[in-house]
Design a protein around this motif. Structure first.
Motif, mmCIF file in Angstrom:
data_model
loop_
_atom_site.group_PDB
_atom_site.id
_atom_site.type_symbol
_atom_site.label_atom_id
_atom_site.label_comp_id
_atom_site.label_asym_id
_atom_site.label_seq_id
_atom_site.Cartn_x
_atom_site.Cartn_y
_atom_site.Cartn_z
ATOM 1 N N ILE A 4 -16.344 -0.022 5.372
ATOM 2 C CA ILE A 4 -15.571 0.378 4.677
ATOM 3 C C ILE A 4 -15.457 0.979 3.308
ATOM 4 O O ILE A 4 -15.156 2.579 2.538
ATOM 5 C CB ILE A 4 -13.817 -0.258 4.419
ATOM 6 C CG1 ILE A 4 -13.401 -1.118 5.988
ATOM 7 C CG2 ILE A 4 -12.286 0.346 4.211
ATOM 8 C CD1 ILE A 4 -12.368 -1.287 5.979
ATOM 9 N N ASN A 5 -15.894 0.601 2.262
ATOM 10 C CA ASN A 5 -16.092 0.953 1.290
ATOM 11 C C ASN A 5 -17.253 2.075 1.281
ATOM 12 O O ASN A 5 -17.236 3.089 0.611
ATOM 13 C CB ASN A 5 -16.950 -0.204 0.474
ATOM 14 C CG ASN A 5 -17.388 0.407 -1.225
ATOM 15 O OD1 ASN A 5 -16.719 0.827 -2.083
ATOM 16 N ND2 ASN A 5 -18.280 0.258 -1.658
ATOM 17 N N GLU A 6 -18.216 2.230 2.181
ATOM 18 C CA GLU A 6 -18.831 3.913 2.063
ATOM 19 C C GLU A 6 -18.669 4.225 2.769
ATOM 20 O O GLU A 6 -18.370 5.637 1.562
ATOM 21 C CB GLU A 6 -20.486 2.978 3.014
ATOM 22 C CG GLU A 6 -21.168 2.027 2.274
ATOM 23 C CD GLU A 6 -22.151 1.954 0.938
ATOM 24 O OE1 GLU A 6 -22.119 3.089 0.760
ATOM 25 O OE2 GLU A 6 -22.429 0.973 -0.119
ATOM 26 N N VAL A 7 -17.285 4.562 3.586
ATOM 27 C CA VAL A 7 -17.084 4.883 4.139
ATOM 28 C C VAL A 7 -16.244 5.964 3.334
ATOM 29 O O VAL A 7 -15.792 7.471 2.941
ATOM 30 C CB VAL A 7 -16.128 5.077 5.169
ATOM 31 C CG1 VAL A 7 -15.237 6.380 6.142
ATOM 32 C CG2 VAL A 7 -17.241 4.287 6.757
ATOM 33 N N SER A 8 -15.394 4.878 2.278
ATOM 34 C CA SER A 8 -14.207 5.844 1.861
ATOM 35 C C SER A 8 -15.061 6.675 0.312
ATOM 36 O O SER A 8 -14.713 7.630 -0.155
ATOM 37 C CB SER A 8 -13.726 4.812 0.785
ATOM 38 O OG SER A 8 -12.796 3.812 2.157
ATOM 39 N N ILE A 9 -16.366 5.894 -0.208
ATOM 40 C CA ILE A 9 -17.500 6.785 -1.183
ATOM 41 C C ILE A 9 -17.021 8.489 -0.268
ATOM 42 O O ILE A 9 -17.072 9.486 -1.378
ATOM 43 C CB ILE A 9 -18.684 5.881 -1.484
ATOM 44 C CG1 ILE A 9 -17.830 4.647 -1.777
ATOM 45 C CG2 ILE A 9 -19.261 7.050 -2.126
ATOM 46 C CD1 ILE A 9 -19.616 3.820 -2.804
ATOM 47 N N CYS A 62 1.166 -1.229 -0.249
ATOM 48 C CA CYS A 62 0.138 -0.166 0.018
ATOM 49 C C CYS A 62 1.065 1.305 0.250
ATOM 50 O O CYS A 62 0.204 2.089 -0.163
ATOM 51 C CB CYS A 62 -0.739 -0.143 1.182
ATOM 52 S SG CYS A 62 -2.455 -1.078 1.558
ATOM 53 N N LEU A 73 -15.949 9.529 1.563
ATOM 54 C CA LEU A 73 -14.604 10.953 1.485
ATOM 55 C C LEU A 73 -14.030 11.611 0.668
ATOM 56 O O LEU A 73 -13.842 12.307 0.090
ATOM 57 C CB LEU A 73 -13.871 9.934 2.443
ATOM 58 C CG LEU A 73 -13.577 9.305 4.274
ATOM 59 C CD1 LEU A 73 -12.625 8.591 4.439
ATOM 60 C CD2 LEU A 73 -13.795 11.131 4.947
ATOM 61 N N VAL A 74 -14.213 10.698 -0.279
ATOM 62 C CA VAL A 74 -13.628 10.694 -1.896
ATOM 63 C C VAL A 74 -14.066 11.035 -2.866
ATOM 64 O O VAL A 74 -14.235 12.386 -3.402
ATOM 65 C CB VAL A 74 -13.927 8.997 -2.702
ATOM 66 C CG1 VAL A 74 -13.282 9.628 -4.079
ATOM 67 C CG2 VAL A 74 -12.089 8.406 -2.479
#
Length: 299
Positions: free
Chosen positions: A126-131, A66, A133-134
């Motif tokens: 994590i995917n929902e939170v990342s969306i 990463c 933030l993005v």
């Protein structure tokens, strides 16, 4: 259905790459108003590039991938005066490693089933939170991009030439996208379906406008699925499989843009690349990991 979808996506992406390469080699946006220059940059062989991509597919450390990646560096053997490739660790995210490890984890979760449901929910959260933030970053990104571009323009000895190159580069990409969207894809549709492609495109107009506004395939996916079912009368079972897969792997515009960008950068620094070398690099970088992802997902 899965095989047909994969063949179609890979074919259209390949056509986009070839179209982009033809246009950028013909127009040569990176050489506009540029005097003859010689490049002292080290040559990196196509074999070294390919082997580096293979190495990055199998990272040694899941955390390290990463932040760091292995890149080929050309070294000089003073004893024999020969140049050879040495793999060194450099800064940057190993995206190929992230993709391959993610696919493996997803396959294991799917295989384990109910016992891995908690892990699946964690990744979904994590995917929902990342969306979210993005989305916030996207709203502020134009300001950051503006200053990044300004800093690079200021560094140029001749800003007029730099703007000229960028203008021809943008025109090349837009021309390629226009030809691919209004000629290549409609002809492909007509060759397979034997129906008017522009009638189908008319039914997808709301999704196309949403894509233009958001610049995101995933954000446009719900509108795309609704237009396919309501306006174009496509079977919902087909939509449920083909549309989400296409939103993730069918990146014709990105493939065309990246193909143009690679050659444009080479032209800008005075390094001309032959057609075979460029085509090899682009096929490996654009198609290879997508083919692996699709095959594993279907399996």
């Amino acid at each position: 259905m899965g095989l047909r979808a994969v063949v179609y996506y890979m074919t259209t992406t390949l056509l986009a790459v070839i179209l982009g390469i033809i246009l950028v080699v013909t127009i040569k946006p990176g050489t506009k108003d540029q005097s003859k220059e010689t490049s002292n940059r080290d040559e990196v062989s196509a074999l070294a590039t390919f082997l580096n991509l293979v190495r990055n597919l199998f990272p040694d450390n899941m955390v390290e991938m990463c932040f760091r990646k292995k890149v080929p560096k050309m070294m000089k053997n003073l004893a024999t005066n020969e140049t050879y490739s040495k793999v060194v660790t450099g800064e940057g995210t190993n995206m190929l490693g992230v993709v391959s490890v993610s696919i493996m984890i997803a396959a294991c979760i799917n295989h384990i089933g109910e016992k891995a449901e908690a892990l699946l929910k964690l990744f979904e959260a994590i995917n929902e939170v990342s969306i979210i933030l993005v989305t916030a970053f996207i709203w502020y990104s134009p300001i950051g991009v503006l200053f990044l571009v300004m800093s690079e323009v200021i560094k140029q000895e001749d800003p007029r030439t730099a703007f000229s190159k960028l203008a021809f580069y943008c025109l090349t990409v837009l021309l390629g996208l226009g030809l691919h969207g209004f000629i290549t894809l409609p002809l492909t549709y007509y060759a397979i379906i034997r129906k008017n492609p522009f009638k189908f495109i008319k039914g997808m107009l709301p999704a196309m406008l949403t894509a233009l506004a958001t610049a995101s395939s995933l954000a446009t996916l719900p509108v795309t699925m609704r237009n396919l079912e309501i306006n174009n009368k496509v079977d919902p079972r087909v939509i449920a499989f083909v549309a989400p897969v296409g939103a993730n792997i069918n990146m014709d515009g990105t493939a065309l843009y990246e193909a143009v960008a690679v050659i444009f950068i080479g032209q800008t620094v005075g390094k001309e690349m032959d057609f075979v070398k460029v085509l090899t690099i682009r096929l490996v970088m654009v198609l290879c990991w997508r083919c692996v992802a699709v095959v594993l997902a279907l399996c």
